[in-house]
Every structure is written in structure tokens, then in C-alpha cells.
Design a protein around this motif. Structure first.
Motif, PDB file in Angstrom:
ATOM      1  N   ALA A  18      -0.917  16.364   0.160  1.00 49.91           N
ATOM      2  CA  ALA A  18      -0.548  14.956   0.197  1.00 49.91           C
ATOM      3  C   ALA A  18       0.063  14.427  -1.634  1.00 49.91           C
ATOM      4  O   ALA A  18       1.032  13.855  -1.266  1.00 49.91           O
ATOM      5  N   ARG A  19      -0.481  14.217  -2.455  1.00 50.63           N
ATOM      6  CA  ARG A  19      -0.031  13.565  -3.248  1.00 50.63           C
ATOM      7  C   ARG A  19       0.502  14.271  -4.115  1.00 50.63           C
ATOM      8  O   ARG A  19       1.520  14.041  -4.653  1.00 50.63           O
ATOM      9  N   ALA A  20       0.729  16.049  -4.246  1.00 53.62           N
ATOM     10  CA  ALA A  20       1.829  17.024  -4.410  1.00 53.62           C
ATOM     11  C   ALA A  20       2.941  16.645  -4.171  1.00 53.62           C
ATOM     12  O   ALA A  20       3.471  17.664  -4.444  1.00 53.62           O
ATOM     13  N   TYR A  21       3.255  16.189  -2.647  1.00 52.76           N
ATOM     14  CA  TYR A  21       4.556  16.124  -2.206  1.00 52.76           C
ATOM     15  C   TYR A  21       5.793  15.914  -3.196  1.00 52.76           C
ATOM     16  O   TYR A  21       5.208  14.816  -3.876  1.00 52.76           O
ATOM     17  N   PRO A  22       6.209  16.846  -3.830  1.00 55.59           N
ATOM     18  CA  PRO A  22       7.340  16.251  -4.303  1.00 55.59           C
ATOM     19  C   PRO A  22       8.377  14.999  -4.209  1.00 55.59           C
ATOM     20  O   PRO A  22       8.572  14.296  -2.663  1.00 55.59           O
ATOM     21  N   GLY A  23       7.935  13.829  -4.752  1.00 56.12           N
ATOM     22  CA  GLY A  23       7.969  12.599  -5.001  1.00 56.12           C
ATOM     23  C   GLY A  23       7.334  11.570  -3.883  1.00 56.12           C
ATOM     24  O   GLY A  23       6.594  10.792  -3.881  1.00 56.12           O
ATOM     25  N   GLY A  24       5.707  12.801  -3.811  1.00 57.44           N
ATOM     26  CA  GLY A  24       4.676  11.796  -3.748  1.00 57.44           C
ATOM     27  C   GLY A  24       4.287  10.666  -1.985  1.00 57.44           C
ATOM     28  O   GLY A  24       4.604  11.688  -1.439  1.00 57.44           O
ATOM     29  N   LEU A  25       3.203  10.283  -2.186  1.00 55.18           N
ATOM     30  CA  LEU A  25       3.298  10.409  -0.934  1.00 55.18           C
ATOM     31  C   LEU A  25       4.058   8.774  -0.312  1.00 55.18           C
ATOM     32  O   LEU A  25       4.216   8.977   0.305  1.00 55.18           O
ATOM     33  N   ASP A  26       5.204   8.399  -1.625  1.00 53.52           N
ATOM     34  CA  ASP A  26       6.576   7.240  -0.926  1.00 53.52           C
ATOM     35  C   ASP A  26       7.644   8.523  -0.479  1.00 53.52           C
ATOM     36  O   ASP A  26       7.938   8.874   1.176  1.00 53.52           O
ATOM     37  N   ALA A  27       7.493   9.502  -0.486  1.00 56.42           N
ATOM     38  CA  ALA A  27       8.317  11.298   0.182  1.00 56.42           C
ATOM     39  C   ALA A  27       7.333  11.124   0.603  1.00 56.42           C
ATOM     40  O   ALA A  27       8.619  11.287   2.588  1.00 56.42           O
ATOM     41  N   LEU A  28       6.463  11.365   1.027  1.00 50.90           N
ATOM     42  CA  LEU A  28       5.669  12.381   2.409  1.00 50.90           C
ATOM     43  C   LEU A  28       5.510  11.581   3.546  1.00 50.90           C
ATOM     44  O   LEU A  28       5.838  11.461   4.468  1.00 50.90           O
ATOM     45  N   ALA A  29       5.303   9.349   3.811  1.00 51.67           N
ATOM     46  CA  ALA A  29       5.291   8.503   4.230  1.00 51.67           C
ATOM     47  C   ALA A  29       6.608   9.164   5.473  1.00 51.67           C
ATOM     48  O   ALA A  29       6.903   7.902   6.257  1.00 51.67           O
ATOM     49  N   ALA A  30       7.628   8.481   3.814  1.00 51.00           N
ATOM     50  CA  ALA A  30       9.707   8.468   4.439  1.00 51.00           C
ATOM     51  C   ALA A  30       9.925   9.948   5.204  1.00 51.00           C
ATOM     52  O   ALA A  30      10.384   9.270   6.624  1.00 51.00           O
ATOM     53  N   ARG A  31       9.315  11.476   5.179  1.00 47.38           N
ATOM     54  CA  ARG A  31       9.923  11.896   6.449  1.00 47.38           C
ATOM     55  C   ARG A  31       8.554  12.217   7.462  1.00 47.38           C
ATOM     56  O   ARG A  31       9.173  13.148   8.062  1.00 47.38           O
ATOM     57  N   MET A  32       7.475  11.094   7.197  1.00 47.81           N
ATOM     58  CA  MET A  32       6.336  11.350   8.532  1.00 47.81           C
ATOM     59  C   MET A  32       7.083   9.880   9.087  1.00 47.81           C
ATOM     60  O   MET A  32       6.125   9.882  10.408  1.00 47.81           O
ATOM     61  N   GLN A  33       7.586   9.428   8.750  1.00 51.04           N
ATOM     62  CA  GLN A  33       8.392   8.146   9.529  1.00 51.04           C
ATOM     63  C   GLN A  33       6.759   7.054   9.367  1.00 51.04           C
ATOM     64  O   GLN A  33       7.180   7.053  10.571  1.00 51.04           O
ATOM     65  N   VAL A  34       6.554   6.907   8.776  1.00 51.59           N
ATOM     66  CA  VAL A  34       5.357   5.971   8.409  1.00 51.59           C
ATOM     67  C   VAL A  34       5.689   4.864   7.968  1.00 51.59           C
ATOM     68  O   VAL A  34       6.117   6.008   6.190  1.00 51.59           O
ATOM     69  N   SER A  35       4.937   4.027   7.054  1.00 53.00           N
ATOM     70  CA  SER A  35       5.041   2.704   6.328  1.00 53.00           C
ATOM     71  C   SER A  35       3.799   4.152   5.386  1.00 53.00           C
ATOM     72  O   SER A  35       2.674   4.544   5.246  1.00 53.00           O
ATOM     73  N   VAL A  36       4.287   3.841   3.966  1.00 53.87           N
ATOM     74  CA  VAL A  36       3.539   4.521   2.935  1.00 53.87           C
ATOM     75  C   VAL A  36       1.832   3.981   2.630  1.00 53.87           C
ATOM     76  O   VAL A  36       1.158   4.389   2.727  1.00 53.87           O
ATOM     77  N   ASN A  37       1.934   3.108   2.840  1.00 54.09           N
ATOM     78  CA  ASN A  37       0.885   1.843   2.852  1.00 54.09           C
ATOM     79  C   ASN A  37      -0.270   2.052   3.668  1.00 54.09           C
ATOM     80  O   ASN A  37      -1.473   2.778   3.783  1.00 54.09           O
ATOM     81  N   VAL A  38       0.844   3.099   5.530  1.00 49.62           N
ATOM     82  CA  VAL A  38      -0.540   3.296   6.365  1.00 49.62           C
ATOM     83  C   VAL A  38      -1.133   4.904   5.709  1.00 49.62           C
ATOM     84  O   VAL A  38      -2.824   4.883   5.904  1.00 49.62           O
ATOM     85  N   LEU A  39      -0.101   5.500   5.607  1.00 50.86           N
ATOM     86  CA  LEU A  39      -0.012   6.913   5.069  1.00 50.86           C
ATOM     87  C   LEU A  39      -1.631   6.641   4.064  1.00 50.86           C
ATOM     88  O   LEU A  39      -2.384   7.435   3.835  1.00 50.86           O
ATOM     89  N   ARG A  40      -1.485   6.049   2.998  1.00 51.08           N
ATOM     90  CA  ARG A  40      -1.811   5.765   1.473  1.00 51.08           C
ATOM     91  C   ARG A  40      -3.885   5.685   1.734  1.00 51.08           C
ATOM     92  O   ARG A  40      -4.682   6.209   1.450  1.00 51.08           O
ATOM     93  N   ASN A  41      -3.713   4.347   3.036  1.00 53.47           N
ATOM     94  CA  ASN A  41      -4.654   3.959   3.032  1.00 53.47           C
ATOM     95  C   ASN A  41      -5.984   5.102   4.456  1.00 53.47           C
ATOM     96  O   ASN A  41      -6.411   5.135   4.084  1.00 53.47           O
ATOM     97  N   LYS A  42      -4.862   6.235   5.105  1.00 49.50           N
ATOM     98  CA  LYS A  42      -5.834   7.213   6.039  1.00 49.50           C
ATOM     99  C   LYS A  42      -6.202   8.120   5.350  1.00 49.50           C
ATOM    100  O   LYS A  42      -6.702   9.100   5.108  1.00 49.50           O
ATOM    101  N   LEU A  43      -5.641   8.360   3.652  1.00 52.00           N
ATOM    102  CA  LEU A  43      -5.377   9.284   2.934  1.00 52.00           C
ATOM    103  C   LEU A  43      -6.871   9.242   1.941  1.00 52.00           C
ATOM    104  O   LEU A  43      -7.267  10.198   1.624  1.00 52.00           O
ATOM    105  N   ALA A  44      -6.743   8.331   1.473  1.00 48.43           N
ATOM    106  CA  ALA A  44      -7.936   7.702  -0.343  1.00 48.43           C
ATOM    107  C   ALA A  44      -9.206   8.018   0.407  1.00 48.43           C
ATOM    108  O   ALA A  44      -9.679   7.242   2.173  1.00 48.43           O
ATOM    109  N   PRO A  45      -9.316   8.458   0.224  1.00 44.33           N
ATOM    110  CA  PRO A  45     -11.034   8.977   0.137  1.00 44.33           C
ATOM    111  C   PRO A  45     -11.795   7.690   0.762  1.00 44.33           C
ATOM    112  O   PRO A  45     -13.110   8.236   1.587  1.00 44.33           O
TER     113      PRO A  45
END
Length: 174
Positions: A18-45
Motif C-alpha cells: 500500500a505504501r508503494a502505491y504511486p503517491g503513497g497512502l494519501d493517493a491510495l486513500a483518495a482512490r478508496m474514498q477513505v480518510s488517509v488516517n483511517v487507512l494508515r491506522n488499518k494498515l500500520a502493523p
């Protein structure tokens, strides 16, 4: 201290991809239509109170694969590996070329040789490190994919032969 992520741990692998997605987690969260903070919390080990759903895992893998992220399927392989299973990519029928089947056999044997080489190198000192285990796993995935391609090519070859034989039988009947 920098954390070392394991390709064999499905949580680490998903976070890494997910971090390797072009534009990082910010861009991935935008594509998924979720908050970047929510996505980061769900993915952070290190955060154990949030986890991605199966749908989110699938969406992340799909979006990363579409974006050309290297090893986008790694989280799926890690998840299956945890449960003693393995998977390979099944080539689409449109992408199966008519090259010589013996060339495919050679590719399969080469991939299996890569597995044997990785295992042999890892066992030289009698200890398989995490990095060596990750490399072995990656080599196994390559070999499984080559076997899957061989299987698909053999099936396609059989279907073509079967179709030709059926056409010949129809001509003979006439």
C-alpha cells in the motif's frame, strides 16, 4: 530504529504494498474514498485496534496491481502461506501464446532451479534468516506461477487439438 517488514507476514506485506502505491497512502486513500488516517491506522502493523476488511484488502491489492506496484499480490501470498496454502496467477486465455510447449517446460525447470539455489544458499550456514525465508518464498511463488502458466498452455493446446479433431470428424461424416 527502522522496522524491517516481512514479506511472509500478511499485515506487513499489505502495508508495504500500500505504501508503494504511486503517491503513497494519501493517493491510495483518495482512490478508496477513505480518510488517509483511517487507512494508515488499518494498515500500520503496530496498531492492533484497526484492521482492513476483506473487501479493503482486495481493493488495495487490485488498485496496487492496476497501478503496477511491484509485488502487489504479495499480501495474498503471505495470507495463504500462513494457512499452509499457495497460489499462482492463472493466465487469461487471451494471453496464452502459441509458443513451443518445450520452452515453457524449460522456464518451469529454471524457476524450480531458482528455488533449489535459494534453499541451498540459505542452508550453507544451517540457519535460514528472515531475509532468506522471504527470498525462498518469492522463488516458490515464481515457480508456482511458471507451473500455472504451463498448465494453462497445456489446457489451451488440448482445447485447440480437440477442436481440430472435432472439425475433422464433422468433415468425415459429410
Amino acid at each position: 530504529m527502522t522496522r524491517k517488514y516481512s514479506n511472509m507476514n500478511q499485515h506487513d506485506a499489505l502495508y508495504k504494498v500500500a505504501r508503494a502505491y504511486p503517491g503513497g497512502l494519501d493517493a491510495l486513500a483518495a482512490r478508496m474514498q477513505v480518510s488517509v488516517n483511517v487507512l494508515r491506522n488499518k494498515l500500520a502493523p503496530g496498531i492492533e485496534s484497526h484492521y482492513p476488511s476483506f473487501e479493503e484488502l482486495s481493493q488495495i491489492v487490485e488498485l496496487c496491481r492496476e497501478a503496477g506496484v511491484k509485488d502487489a499480490l504479495l499480501p495474498l501470498h503471505a495470507l495463504l502461506g500462513r494457512h499452509g496454502m499457495a497460489a499462482f496467477i492463472v493466465p487469461e486465455p487471451d494471453h496464452i501464446s502459441d509458443d513451443d510447449l518445450s520452452q515453457t517446460v524449460c522456464r518451469v525447470m529454471s524457476q524450480v532451479g531458482g528455488v533449489a539455489e535459494a534453499v541451498s544458499a540459505a542452508l550453507l550456514d544451517g540457519v535460514i534468516t528472515n531475509d532468506e525465508a522471504d527470498l525462498i518464498e518469492r522463488e516458490f511463488q515464481g515457480a508456482l506461477t511458471a507451473l500455472g502458466e504451463w498448465r494453462a498452455r497445456l489446457r489451451a493446446h488440448h482445447r485447440r487439438e480437440d477442436k481440430l479433431n472435432n472439425e475433422k470428424r464433422e468433415l468425415i461424416k459429410k
